[in-house]
Design a protein around this motif. Structure first.
Motif, PDB file in Angstrom:
ATOM      1  N   PHE A 102      -0.916  -0.885 -10.024  1.00 31.84           N
ATOM      2  CA  PHE A 102      -1.271  -2.045  -9.192  1.00 31.84           C
ATOM      3  C   PHE A 102      -0.022  -2.535  -8.448  1.00 31.84           C
ATOM      4  N   VAL A 103       0.422  -1.711  -7.536  1.00 29.93           N
ATOM      5  CA  VAL A 103       1.665  -1.967  -6.808  1.00 29.93           C
ATOM      6  C   VAL A 103       1.440  -1.624  -5.346  1.00 29.93           C
ATOM      7  N   THR A 104       2.429  -1.915  -4.514  1.00 22.06           N
ATOM      8  CA  THR A 104       2.383  -1.435  -3.144  1.00 22.06           C
ATOM      9  C   THR A 104       3.066  -0.060  -3.112  1.00 22.06           C
ATOM     10  N   ASN A 145       1.338  -5.638   5.875  1.00 20.84           N
ATOM     11  CA  ASN A 145       0.712  -6.221   4.685  1.00 20.84           C
ATOM     12  C   ASN A 145       1.417  -7.530   4.301  1.00 20.84           C
ATOM     13  N   ALA A 146       2.681  -7.670   4.701  1.00 17.48           N
ATOM     14  CA  ALA A 146       3.468  -8.860   4.358  1.00 17.48           C
ATOM     15  C   ALA A 146       3.064 -10.039   5.242  1.00 17.48           C
ATOM     16  N   GLY A 147       3.295 -11.232   4.744  1.00 17.61           N
ATOM     17  CA  GLY A 147       3.075 -12.420   5.557  1.00 17.61           C
ATOM     18  C   GLY A 147       4.161 -13.417   5.206  1.00 17.61           C
ATOM     19  N   HIS A 148       5.107 -13.606   6.100  1.00 19.01           N
ATOM     20  CA  HIS A 148       6.212 -14.536   5.834  1.00 19.01           C
ATOM     21  C   HIS A 148       5.988 -15.805   6.649  1.00 19.01           C
ATOM     22  N   LEU A 161       8.458 -11.722  -8.324  1.00 20.47           N
ATOM     23  CA  LEU A 161       7.249 -11.259  -9.023  1.00 20.47           C
ATOM     24  C   LEU A 161       6.382 -10.444  -8.062  1.00 20.47           C
ATOM     25  N   TRP A 162       5.204 -10.978  -7.684  1.00 17.86           N
ATOM     26  CA  TRP A 162       4.258 -10.188  -6.881  1.00 17.86           C
ATOM     27  C   TRP A 162       4.204 -10.631  -5.422  1.00 17.86           C
ATOM     28  N   GLY A 163       5.307 -11.125  -4.915  1.00 18.58           N
ATOM     29  CA  GLY A 163       5.337 -11.545  -3.515  1.00 18.58           C
ATOM     30  C   GLY A 163       4.846 -12.976  -3.351  1.00 18.58           C
ATOM     31  N   ILE A 202      -7.242  -1.336  -6.335  1.00 16.71           N
ATOM     32  CA  ILE A 202      -5.918  -1.984  -6.375  1.00 16.71           C
ATOM     33  C   ILE A 202      -6.001  -3.384  -5.762  1.00 16.71           C
ATOM     34  N   GLY A 203      -6.954  -3.552  -4.836  1.00 22.63           N
ATOM     35  CA  GLY A 203      -6.983  -4.824  -4.086  1.00 22.63           C
ATOM     36  C   GLY A 203      -5.958  -4.805  -2.977  1.00 22.63           C
ATOM     37  N   THR A 204      -5.849  -3.680  -2.272  1.00 25.08           N
ATOM     38  CA  THR A 204      -4.838  -3.581  -1.201  1.00 25.08           C
ATOM     39  C   THR A 204      -5.196  -4.525  -0.057  1.00 25.08           C
ATOM     40  N   THR A 205      -4.285  -4.654   0.866  1.00 24.31           N
ATOM     41  CA  THR A 205      -4.557  -5.489   2.037  1.00 24.31           C
ATOM     42  C   THR A 205      -5.414  -4.735   3.050  1.00 24.31           C
ATOM     43  N   GLY A 206      -5.663  -3.463   2.805  1.00 23.07           N
ATOM     44  CA  GLY A 206      -6.527  -2.680   3.701  1.00 23.07           C
ATOM     45  C   GLY A 206      -5.891  -2.362   5.044  1.00 23.07           C
ATOM     46  N   ARG A 207      -4.558  -2.432   5.098  1.00 24.31           N
ATOM     47  CA  ARG A 207      -3.874  -2.241   6.387  1.00 24.31           C
ATOM     48  C   ARG A 207      -3.350  -0.819   6.588  1.00 24.31           C
ATOM     49  N   GLY A 208      -3.653   0.074   5.654  1.00 25.07           N
ATOM     50  CA  GLY A 208      -3.215   1.471   5.823  1.00 25.07           C
ATOM     51  C   GLY A 208      -1.814   1.745   5.302  1.00 25.07           C
ATOM     52  N   ILE A 209      -1.278   0.804   4.536  1.00 22.81           N
ATOM     53  CA  ILE A 209       0.117   0.930   4.087  1.00 22.81           C
ATOM     54  C   ILE A 209       0.283   2.157   3.166  1.00 22.81           C
ATOM     55  N   GLY A 210      -0.552   2.230   2.115  1.00 26.77           N
ATOM     56  CA  GLY A 210      -0.420   3.330   1.140  1.00 26.77           C
ATOM     57  C   GLY A 210      -0.577   4.690   1.803  1.00 26.77           C
ATOM     58  N   PRO A 211      -1.640   4.914   2.588  1.00 30.78           N
ATOM     59  CA  PRO A 211      -1.791   6.217   3.235  1.00 30.78           C
ATOM     60  C   PRO A 211      -0.624   6.572   4.165  1.00 30.78           C
ATOM     61  N   LEU A 265       7.700  -6.855  -8.733  1.00 33.11           N
ATOM     62  CA  LEU A 265       6.633  -6.330  -9.594  1.00 33.11           C
ATOM     63  C   LEU A 265       5.560  -5.600  -8.792  1.00 33.11           C
ATOM     64  N   LEU A 266       5.722  -5.548  -7.464  1.00 31.64           N
ATOM     65  CA  LEU A 266       4.856  -4.687  -6.629  1.00 31.64           C
ATOM     66  C   LEU A 266       5.621  -3.438  -6.208  1.00 31.64           C
ATOM     67  N   ASP A 267       6.862  -3.271  -6.686  1.00 32.70           N
ATOM     68  CA  ASP A 267       7.677  -2.099  -6.358  1.00 32.70           C
ATOM     69  C   ASP A 267       6.983  -0.843  -6.903  1.00 32.70           C
ATOM     70  N   ARG A 287      -0.371 -14.120  -7.948  1.00 31.76           N
ATOM     71  CA  ARG A 287      -0.580 -12.702  -7.637  1.00 31.76           C
ATOM     72  C   ARG A 287      -1.831 -12.604  -6.787  1.00 31.76           C
ATOM     73  N   VAL A 288      -1.798 -11.755  -5.762  1.00 31.41           N
ATOM     74  CA  VAL A 288      -3.000 -11.509  -4.970  1.00 31.41           C
ATOM     75  C   VAL A 288      -3.331 -10.028  -5.114  1.00 31.41           C
ATOM     76  N   GLY A 289      -4.600  -9.718  -5.257  1.00 34.94           N
ATOM     77  CA  GLY A 289      -4.988  -8.338  -5.541  1.00 34.94           C
ATOM     78  C   GLY A 289      -5.173  -8.163  -7.042  1.00 34.94           C
ATOM     79  N   GLU A 290      -5.518  -6.931  -7.422  1.00 35.55           N
ATOM     80  CA  GLU A 290      -5.817  -6.667  -8.836  1.00 35.55           C
ATOM     81  C   GLU A 290      -4.545  -6.378  -9.612  1.00 35.55           C
ATOM     82  N   GLY A 313      -5.903 -14.007   3.647  1.00 37.90           N
ATOM     83  CA  GLY A 313      -6.620 -15.251   3.352  1.00 37.90           C
ATOM     84  C   GLY A 313      -7.234 -15.265   1.958  1.00 37.90           C
ATOM     85  N   ARG A 314      -7.009 -14.200   1.174  1.00 37.25           N
ATOM     86  CA  ARG A 314      -7.617 -14.156  -0.169  1.00 37.25           C
ATOM     87  C   ARG A 314      -7.007 -15.236  -1.059  1.00 37.25           C
ATOM     88  N   PRO A 315      -7.833 -15.832  -1.974  1.00 40.20           N
ATOM     89  CA  PRO A 315      -7.254 -16.796  -2.917  1.00 40.20           C
ATOM     90  C   PRO A 315      -6.268 -16.077  -3.835  1.00 40.20           C
TER      91      PRO A 315
END
Ligand code: IMP
Length: 422
Positions: free
Chosen positions: A238-240, A38-41, A10-12, A128-137, A228-230, A272-275, A302-304
């Protein structure tokens, strides 16, 4: 089959880290093919909890070679920090030996982070509620052909040329938009220094993997985020920004398409985390209770996490798109004491019904549920399927029936041995 691909269904946040850690005991190579830090395993090891963001989860196994594939976007400063952190924990991380980095992987720099946060602010309530890590740009720059690649860091002339082109494009709009401009000289020095630290690991990883595959080595392809974030097949927009489903596994590694087993990781409920749309979301006390029971807080930000019922429509869709031949069901233990519900269809805004995931208006469907009896027992010490309470067995079987995917592995806790194999 020597190659296995593991994707979140689903959404990670389905628990891929634990499953990869488990599978990596019998694997020669573990390869990340997309996403970034942006990932956290999360791995729960005998020595305690370990959260990995960029380095593949096989790093805890001394015999595996871990590869950051060309499809990953790498923040070299973050990567150096993650390597240091692991080494301080006593893990054996040797660049060029058990950690290889694709020279083709694109680089995230501070300017990407600024752009990510600025773009989110511009979107306002449509963020989108991104992780703010610069992934999209960083991925956008790859498409715009102004990206920097890890291999550039080792080539001073190329780096200067690439940086000049990058800065010219960015500064043309950064300054008018009120963003701090890119300082070519400072960035050049920072990247060259990071390149020096990472030098031994930066290789033609695709060639290494193709040779390994030809030699019959066992390769585990580690997905990040979820289907579903593909970028193509997820709940757009609302994807990565990467191909988080199986499609990214070949383009993101340089391996040619070949027969491979795909395993989808699904949580026993949905998060799901983010919008973005989430048809089975629980916006009430039960959702809060599930968040606490499952400790559903993002391991990167750390977002709920938003929590909801298991959605067989979405899982069946992702199973089909990813080519998963089975599901690993995680966090079944968390559902102790909860009522059990499975979404088996959607009522559409026009009154029609569907059991397919629509590309539009997913936020306007009404889920249809079947209810199942819950269980009150603690599952964490259970190691055989037939020793599970009958209602837990029924729940797993109902998921299999509605998704059409067999479940051969059920996880009943975060630790490596808390697993039931059927
Ligand atoms: P980005 O990947 O930071 O651009 O964020 C895009 C969307 O993907 C946001 O909704 C994020 O919360 C989500 N996202 C990115 N990485 C992860 C992850 O590892 N787990 C869960 N959600 C993620």
């Amino acid at each position: 089959m020597p190659t296995t691909c593991v994707v979140g269904i689903l959404w990670g946040d389905e628990g891929k880290g634990k499953v990869i850690d488990y599978l990596a005991t019998e694997t020669d190579f573990v390869v990340r093919f997309g996403g970034g830090h942006n990932a956290g395993h999360t791995l729960v090891l005998p020595t305690g909890k370990l959260v990995l963001h960029l380095i593949p989860s096989g790093i805890v196994h001394p015999h595996t070679v871990n590869v950051i594939g060309n499809g990953v976007v790498v923040d070299p400063i973050h990567l150096c920090g993650e390597i240091d952190k692991l080494q301080k924990r006593g893990l054996d991380v040797r660049l060029g030996q058990n950690l290889l980095l694709s020279e083709r992987a694109h680089v995230i720099v501070e300017a990407h982070r600024r752009q990510d946060q600025w773009t989110e602010a511009q979107r306002g309530s449509g963020k989108i509620g991104t992780t703010g890590r610069g992934i999209g740009p960083a991925y956008a720059d790859r498409c715009a052909r102004i990206g920097l690649r890890l291999g550039d860091l080792l080539r001073p002339e190329l780096l200067q040329r690439a940086l000049a082109a990058f800065a010219a494009q960015k500064n043309a709009w950064f300054e008018p938009a009120g963003l701090a401009p890119v300082d070519v000289a400072a960035l050049g020095q920072e990247l060259a220094a990071a390149g020096d630290k990472l030098r031994a690991g930066i290789v033609d990883a695709g060639a290494v993997l193709r040779r390994a595959h030809a030699a019959g080595k066992r390769i585990l392809l580690e997905g990040a985020q979820g289907c579903l974030l593909d970028l193509e097949h997820g709940t757009y927009p609302f994807v990565t920004s990467s191909h988080a489903s199986t499609g990214g596994a070949f383009s993101g590694t340089g391996l040619p398409p070949h027969a491979m087993r795909t395993v989808g990781i699904a949580k026993a409920y949905a998060t799901r985390v983010g919008e973005g749309p989430f048809p089975t979301e629980l916006k009430d006390d039960l959702g809060d209770k599930l968040r606490i029971a499952g400790n559903e807080f993002g391991s990167t930000t750390g977002r709920p996490r938003r929590c909801g019922w298991f959605d067989t429509v979405a899982v069946r869709y992702s199973g089909a798109v990813s080519g998963a031949s089975e599901l690993v069901l995680t966090n079944l233990d968390v559902l102790r004491g909860f009522p059990l519900k499975l979404c088996v269809g959607y009522r559409l805004p026009d009154g029609g019904r569907t059991s397919e995931l629509p590309a539009f208006d997913l936020d306007r469907v009404t889920p249809e549920f079947v209810e199942l009896p819950g269980f009150g027992e603690d599952l964490r010490e259970v190691r055989r399927f037939d020793a599970l309470p009958a209602n837990a067995q029924r729940y797993v079987q109902a998921i299999e029936q509605h998704t059409g995917l067999p479940i051969r592995t059920v996880s009943v806790g975060p630790e490596r041995q808390q697993v039931i194999l059927r």
